[in-house]
Design a protein around this motif. Structure first.
Motif, PDB file in Angstrom:
ATOM      1  N   LEU A 120      38.617  18.349 -53.957  1.00 33.68           N
ATOM      2  CA  LEU A 120      40.004  17.961 -53.635  1.00 33.68           C
ATOM      3  C   LEU A 120      40.293  16.487 -54.066  1.00 33.68           C
ATOM      4  O   LEU A 120      39.432  15.372 -53.520  1.00 33.68           O
ATOM      5  N   PRO A 121      41.047  16.181 -54.747  1.00 29.42           N
ATOM      6  CA  PRO A 121      41.321  14.737 -55.038  1.00 29.42           C
ATOM      7  C   PRO A 121      41.907  14.112 -54.043  1.00 29.42           C
ATOM      8  O   PRO A 121      42.310  14.316 -52.983  1.00 29.42           O
ATOM      9  N   ASP A 122      41.647  12.721 -53.993  1.00 27.24           N
ATOM     10  CA  ASP A 122      42.209  11.734 -52.875  1.00 27.24           C
ATOM     11  C   ASP A 122      43.651  11.872 -53.107  1.00 27.24           C
ATOM     12  O   ASP A 122      44.326  11.950 -53.844  1.00 27.24           O
ATOM     13  N   ALA A 123      44.435  11.915 -51.652  1.00 31.80           N
ATOM     14  CA  ALA A 123      45.904  11.765 -51.555  1.00 31.80           C
ATOM     15  C   ALA A 123      46.409  10.575 -51.838  1.00 31.80           C
ATOM     16  O   ALA A 123      45.689   9.407 -51.653  1.00 31.80           O
ATOM     17  N   PRO A 124      47.556  10.335 -52.649  1.00 29.69           N
ATOM     18  CA  PRO A 124      48.245   9.011 -52.657  1.00 29.69           C
ATOM     19  C   PRO A 124      48.726   8.363 -51.478  1.00 29.69           C
ATOM     20  O   PRO A 124      48.868   9.433 -50.593  1.00 29.69           O
ATOM     21  N   PRO A 125      49.145   7.103 -51.396  1.00 24.26           N
ATOM     22  CA  PRO A 125      49.809   6.546 -50.294  1.00 24.26           C
ATOM     23  C   PRO A 125      50.979   7.430 -49.901  1.00 24.26           C
ATOM     24  O   PRO A 125      51.745   7.604 -50.824  1.00 24.26           O
ATOM     25  N   SER A 126      51.247   7.663 -48.575  1.00 20.63           N
ATOM     26  CA  SER A 126      52.611   8.512 -48.506  1.00 20.63           C
ATOM     27  C   SER A 126      53.774   7.876 -48.444  1.00 20.63           C
ATOM     28  O   SER A 126      54.593   8.436 -48.073  1.00 20.63           O
ATOM     29  N   LEU A 127      53.548   6.474 -48.088  1.00 20.52           N
ATOM     30  CA  LEU A 127      54.927   6.000 -48.033  1.00 20.52           C
ATOM     31  C   LEU A 127      55.698   5.477 -49.165  1.00 20.52           C
ATOM     32  O   LEU A 127      56.704   5.291 -49.192  1.00 20.52           O
ATOM     33  N   HIS A 128      54.954   5.758 -50.590  1.00 19.55           N
ATOM     34  CA  HIS A 128      55.886   5.561 -51.678  1.00 19.55           C
ATOM     35  C   HIS A 128      57.015   6.628 -51.842  1.00 19.55           C
ATOM     36  O   HIS A 128      56.540   7.978 -51.604  1.00 19.55           O
ATOM     37  N   ILE A 129      57.970   6.255 -52.328  1.00 19.18           N
ATOM     38  CA  ILE A 129      59.144   7.407 -52.150  1.00 19.18           C
ATOM     39  C   ILE A 129      59.228   8.211 -53.315  1.00 19.18           C
ATOM     40  O   ILE A 129      60.050   9.238 -53.029  1.00 19.18           O
ATOM     41  N   LEU A 130      58.708   8.170 -54.495  1.00 15.97           N
ATOM     42  CA  LEU A 130      58.736   9.101 -55.589  1.00 15.97           C
ATOM     43  C   LEU A 130      57.738  10.259 -55.500  1.00 15.97           C
ATOM     44  O   LEU A 130      56.550   9.890 -55.536  1.00 15.97           O
ATOM     45  N   GLY A 131      57.970  11.389 -55.248  1.00 21.10           N
ATOM     46  CA  GLY A 131      57.289  12.574 -55.517  1.00 21.10           C
ATOM     47  C   GLY A 131      58.058  13.676 -55.916  1.00 21.10           C
ATOM     48  O   GLY A 131      59.202  13.643 -56.474  1.00 21.10           O
ATOM     49  N   GLY A 176      45.210  13.801 -45.595  1.00 28.15           N
ATOM     50  CA  GLY A 176      45.887  12.846 -46.293  1.00 28.15           C
ATOM     51  C   GLY A 176      46.932  13.468 -47.257  1.00 28.15           C
ATOM     52  O   GLY A 176      48.264  13.086 -47.224  1.00 28.15           O
ATOM     53  N   TRP A 177      46.760  14.628 -47.898  1.00 33.05           N
ATOM     54  CA  TRP A 177      47.656  15.323 -48.425  1.00 33.05           C
ATOM     55  C   TRP A 177      48.723  16.056 -47.683  1.00 33.05           C
ATOM     56  O   TRP A 177      49.702  15.827 -48.014  1.00 33.05           O
ATOM     57  N   ARG A 178      48.525  16.181 -46.356  1.00 33.96           N
ATOM     58  CA  ARG A 178      49.655  17.143 -45.595  1.00 33.96           C
ATOM     59  C   ARG A 178      50.431  15.959 -45.275  1.00 33.96           C
ATOM     60  O   ARG A 178      51.546  16.026 -44.961  1.00 33.96           O
ATOM     61  N   LYS A 179      49.841  14.761 -44.732  1.00 33.08           N
ATOM     62  CA  LYS A 179      50.729  13.653 -44.482  1.00 33.08           C
ATOM     63  C   LYS A 179      51.694  13.043 -45.444  1.00 33.08           C
ATOM     64  O   LYS A 179      52.876  12.882 -45.394  1.00 33.08           O
ATOM     65  N   TRP A 180      51.108  13.544 -46.622  1.00 32.46           N
ATOM     66  CA  TRP A 180      51.850  12.906 -48.053  1.00 32.46           C
ATOM     67  C   TRP A 180      53.162  13.840 -48.071  1.00 32.46           C
ATOM     68  O   TRP A 180      54.347  13.526 -48.479  1.00 32.46           O
ATOM     69  N   VAL A 181      52.795  15.086 -48.079  1.00 37.79           N
ATOM     70  CA  VAL A 181      53.981  15.981 -48.307  1.00 37.79           C
ATOM     71  C   VAL A 181      54.893  16.073 -47.106  1.00 37.79           C
ATOM     72  O   VAL A 181      56.211  16.547 -47.361  1.00 37.79           O
ATOM     73  N   THR A 182      54.336  15.896 -45.994  1.00 36.91           N
ATOM     74  CA  THR A 182      55.143  15.820 -44.625  1.00 36.91           C
ATOM     75  C   THR A 182      56.183  14.565 -44.646  1.00 36.91           C
ATOM     76  O   THR A 182      57.158  14.849 -44.450  1.00 36.91           O
ATOM     77  N   PHE A 183      55.819  13.460 -45.264  1.00 34.80           N
ATOM     78  CA  PHE A 183      56.592  12.230 -45.500  1.00 34.80           C
ATOM     79  C   PHE A 183      57.807  12.988 -46.430  1.00 34.80           C
ATOM     80  O   PHE A 183      59.000  12.653 -46.260  1.00 34.80           O
ATOM     81  N   ASP A 184      57.526  13.432 -47.690  1.00 32.58           N
ATOM     82  CA  ASP A 184      58.382  14.038 -48.536  1.00 32.58           C
ATOM     83  C   ASP A 184      59.375  14.806 -48.002  1.00 32.58           C
ATOM     84  O   ASP A 184      60.561  14.749 -48.142  1.00 32.58           O
TER      85      ASP A 184
END
Lengths: 502, 178
Positions: free
Chosen positions: A40-51, A299-307
């Motif tokens: 599984l790749p590393d998740a990107p920072p979750s606070l950047h708004i472009l997804g 990390g990925w779940r956090k990223w997609v939850t932010f989105d």
């Protein structure tokens, strides 16, 4: 269901490998080919708004938010908005659960449906064609553009169709460009509606709009009539992304390289189809027994939850609050607007809201309102055409015998130009919204698809994923509620009033 | 040491987002045949200039490293104050144009509170467009602008992390067998 509870050692692609000793871990899910285990790749920072949620926002902020719900507010008052709140919140959970399967496997939800039961996937294949071949969304945007410029809407719609086709065919990597373009258009829409709502609205309007979102249970008697109940059901289905848009979001997640989607190549435009990498015949799974991999998954779940929360829920809410505030200003400017709409004047709501813009200071703002509707129409056209072609190409490539000799990019282009040519023919020679008799069926299919994808989500996430990354009971209950909500209202509407959805 | 010329250059994307909001209104005014003077005052001067100035203020904070680039929370906090103030300026200018003397809107606290709530939407849209336009502008000036260079480095760092992710998963252009 042939699902193992843990990974097992089996040969990888034995025919290709010539029965060599090469083996690797796989995850068996459903009746189709097992998924090889990859990192599984590393998740990107979750606070950047472009997804990738930019697509869902582009598709979700449509006529439901800008027209259908403000119209209900004009007729029934802002307290009716609690149903919108329920609809959009439900869609945010659907987004998170769609993302769970797509990010864990790199497969679309269509592939997941086929792993459960292939006819399920064919249902969505047929429904997509029946629902989305009619150029209704584009017509609405073009009609608004006519209000601004005077250019006949058929001309604008045909030019836009050809423009979209040429654009997507010329792009090297479709996702990258579309993300930038839609990002800019949505940015303009969000900035614009915020400014206008700030100029036109008042504290009291906002207060009533927000408190209406929590007026749970409010349902006036008139809303239960055969005239309005189907409209209410249709509006709930159009709160946020409607029809199959959430399912297509899994393809955009994959193409953006989210989670295990990083192992799947991107779809390229027709011009660059020859450079496309070969598509693997199934997705991949990561090792859920490895704590390091599970940490990355979180990390990925956090990223997609932010989105989901900020971009999808937040932007959809903000745009619709802005439009509702405008609708309430409209009611002040034009107190008989509700009776006009009830009397069957379908354009009264749009015109009244245009008046509300104009009341902010000058007639220019009334024009601006129609410009926003045109912008929403353009967003929806770009997003829907891409998503439709992407979804159909995906299912055709993997499940139509012999289709693999065409690349995914060529299949994508085939569906894209097919829907464009059909759209032009309908715009020039037929009723733009599709034959009236079919429309009711299409509205039914759209809402039915939403109830059906809730059921598919429950099955895929609970039967195909390893135990450690399955959804918890609360999320299952919410998605189950979604299935009952959409299908229940739809069939009640059908049997009680004899119509599908308004 | 702070270089004002470089800062101004760096702030162009942020200023252009604020100006765009005013230009849309002003441009449409001219388009539908309103007097040019009215369009300029209501759209560009009344609204565009304050939003462009406040937008530049946010960009200065990013340039000086006071807030991280492209992150939502600081932008939301900034605009919850700046957006109502920009609309207040607009209301005062409108009053000036209509009545001949500048004046505050009725119930100014309610006026400000409502705009503060709506500012959340503006903050998202602003940040979104700021990143999109900035990505085109900052790389062009980074040779002579320390602030643009620092911001681009932040994005390059992010891109490098993404590239490393692709490389680790073998996605970087290697052909696979179906």
């Amino acid at each position: 269901m042939d699902v193992t509870s843990k990974t097992s050692e089996v040969p990888e692609e034995p025919a290709a490998a010539g029965a060599t000793a090469a083996t690797e871990k796989v995850w068996k899910a459903g009746r189709l080919e097992p998924m090889p285990i990859r990192k599984l790749p590393d998740a990107p920072p979750s606070l950047h708004i472009l997804g990738p949620t930019v697509f869902l926002v582009a598709l979700g902020v449509g006529m439901g938010e800008s027209y259908m719900w403000p119209r209900l507010v004009l007729v029934f008052g802002p307290d009716i908005r609690w149903l919108f709140m329920v609809g959009v919140t439900l869609q945010a959970f659907v987004l998170l659960e769609m993302a769970r399967y797509a990010m864990a496997t790199g497969e679309s939800i269509f592939f997941g449906a086929a792993r459960i039961f292939k006819p399920l996937m064919w249902f969505f294949y047929a429904a997509a064609i029946l629902i989305y071949m009619w150029p209704g969304h584009l017509s609405a945007g073009a009609a608004a553009f006519e209000e601004v410029t005077g250019i006949p809407w058929q001309v604008t719609a045909c030019v836009a169709l050809v423009f979209v086709g040429v654009l997507f065919s010329l792009l090297s990597v479709i996702y990258t460009f579309l993300e930038k373009l839609l990002g800019l258009l949505i940015g303009l829409l969000v900035v614009g509606t915020s400014v206008i709502a700030a100029m036109v609205g008042s504290w009291d309007d906002l207060g009533r709009t927000v408190s209406g979102m929590f007026a749970f249970g409010y349902f006036p008697d008139e809303a239960m009539t055969s005239v309005w109940f189907p409209v209410v059901v249709g509006s709930i289905a159009f709160a946020g992304p409607s029809g199959m848009q959430q399912m297509w979001y899994t393809l955009q997640l994959r193409d953006s390289g989210a989670g295990m989607g990083a192992h799947i190549p991107k779809i390229r435009g027709l011009r660059a189809a020859g450079e496309a990498e070969s598509m693997p015949s199934r997705g991949f799974m990561f090792d859920t027994e490895d704590p390091a991999e599970l940490a990355k998954w979180k990390g990925w779940r956090k990223w997609v939850t932010f989105d989901a929360l900020l971009l999808f829920w937040g932007i959809t809410m903000l745009v619709t609050i802005s439009f509702t505030v405008l609708a309430m200003s409209a009611a002040r400017e034009n107190p008989n607007v509700a009776s006009l709409i009830e009397g069957g004047d379908r354009d009264a709501a749009l015109k009244a809201m245009s008046d509300a813009f104009a009341s902010a200071g000058s007639p220019i703002l009334g024009t601006l309102f129609f410009a926003f509707i045109a912008l929403i129409g353009l967003n929806a056209t770009l997003g829907l055409f891409d998503s439709f072609s992407r979804g159909q190409a995906d299912m055709t490539y993997y499940f139509v015998p012999g289709a693999k000799r065409f690349s995914m990019s060529r299949l994508y282009a085939g569906f894209l130009w097919g829907v464009i040519l059909f759209g032009i023919l309908i715009l020039l020679f037929g009723p733009a919204d599709g034959p009236a008799g079919i429309l009711d069926t299409l509205a039914f299919l759209s809402t039915f698809a939403m109830g059906a994808y809730c059921v598919v989500l429950l099955l895929t996430n609970n039967m195909l994923l390893p135990k450690k990354i399955r959804p918890g009971p609360v999320r299952n209950v919410i998605i189950g509620f979604g299935a009952v909500f959409y299908l229940g209202m739809l069939f009640y509407c059908l049997f009680r009033f004899g119509v599908a959805v308004g | 040491m702070t270089d004002l010329k470089q800062l101004a250059q760096y702030c162009l994307p942020a200023a252009s987002v604020g100006a765009a909001a005013g230009l849309v209104a002003g441009g449409l005014a001219a388009f539908v045949g309103q007097p040019a003077g009215w369009a300029v005052v209501t759209g560009l001067l009344g609204l565009g200039v304050p939003l462009a100035l406040f937008g530049s203020g946010y960009a200065v904070l990013v340039a000086l490293g006071k807030v991280p680039a492209g992150v939502f929370a600081p932008a939301a906090v900034y605009w919850v104050i700046a957006f109502p103030l920009a609309l207040l300026v607009h209301a005062v200018v409108m009053e000036w144009v209509v009545a001949g003397t500048p004046g505050l809107p009725a119930e100014p606290w309610k006026f400000l509170a409502f705009r503060a709530l709506v500012s959340m939407g503006f903050a998202i849209g602003f940040l979104w467009m700021h990143e999109q336009i900035g990505r085109l502008w900052w790389p062009r000036i980074l040779d002579r602008n320390q602030y643009a260079r620092r911001t681009v480095e932040q994005y390059v760092h992010l891109a490098a992390a993404l590239q490393a992710r692709k490389a680790a998963t073998g996605r970087g252009g290697k052909k696979r067998v179906a």
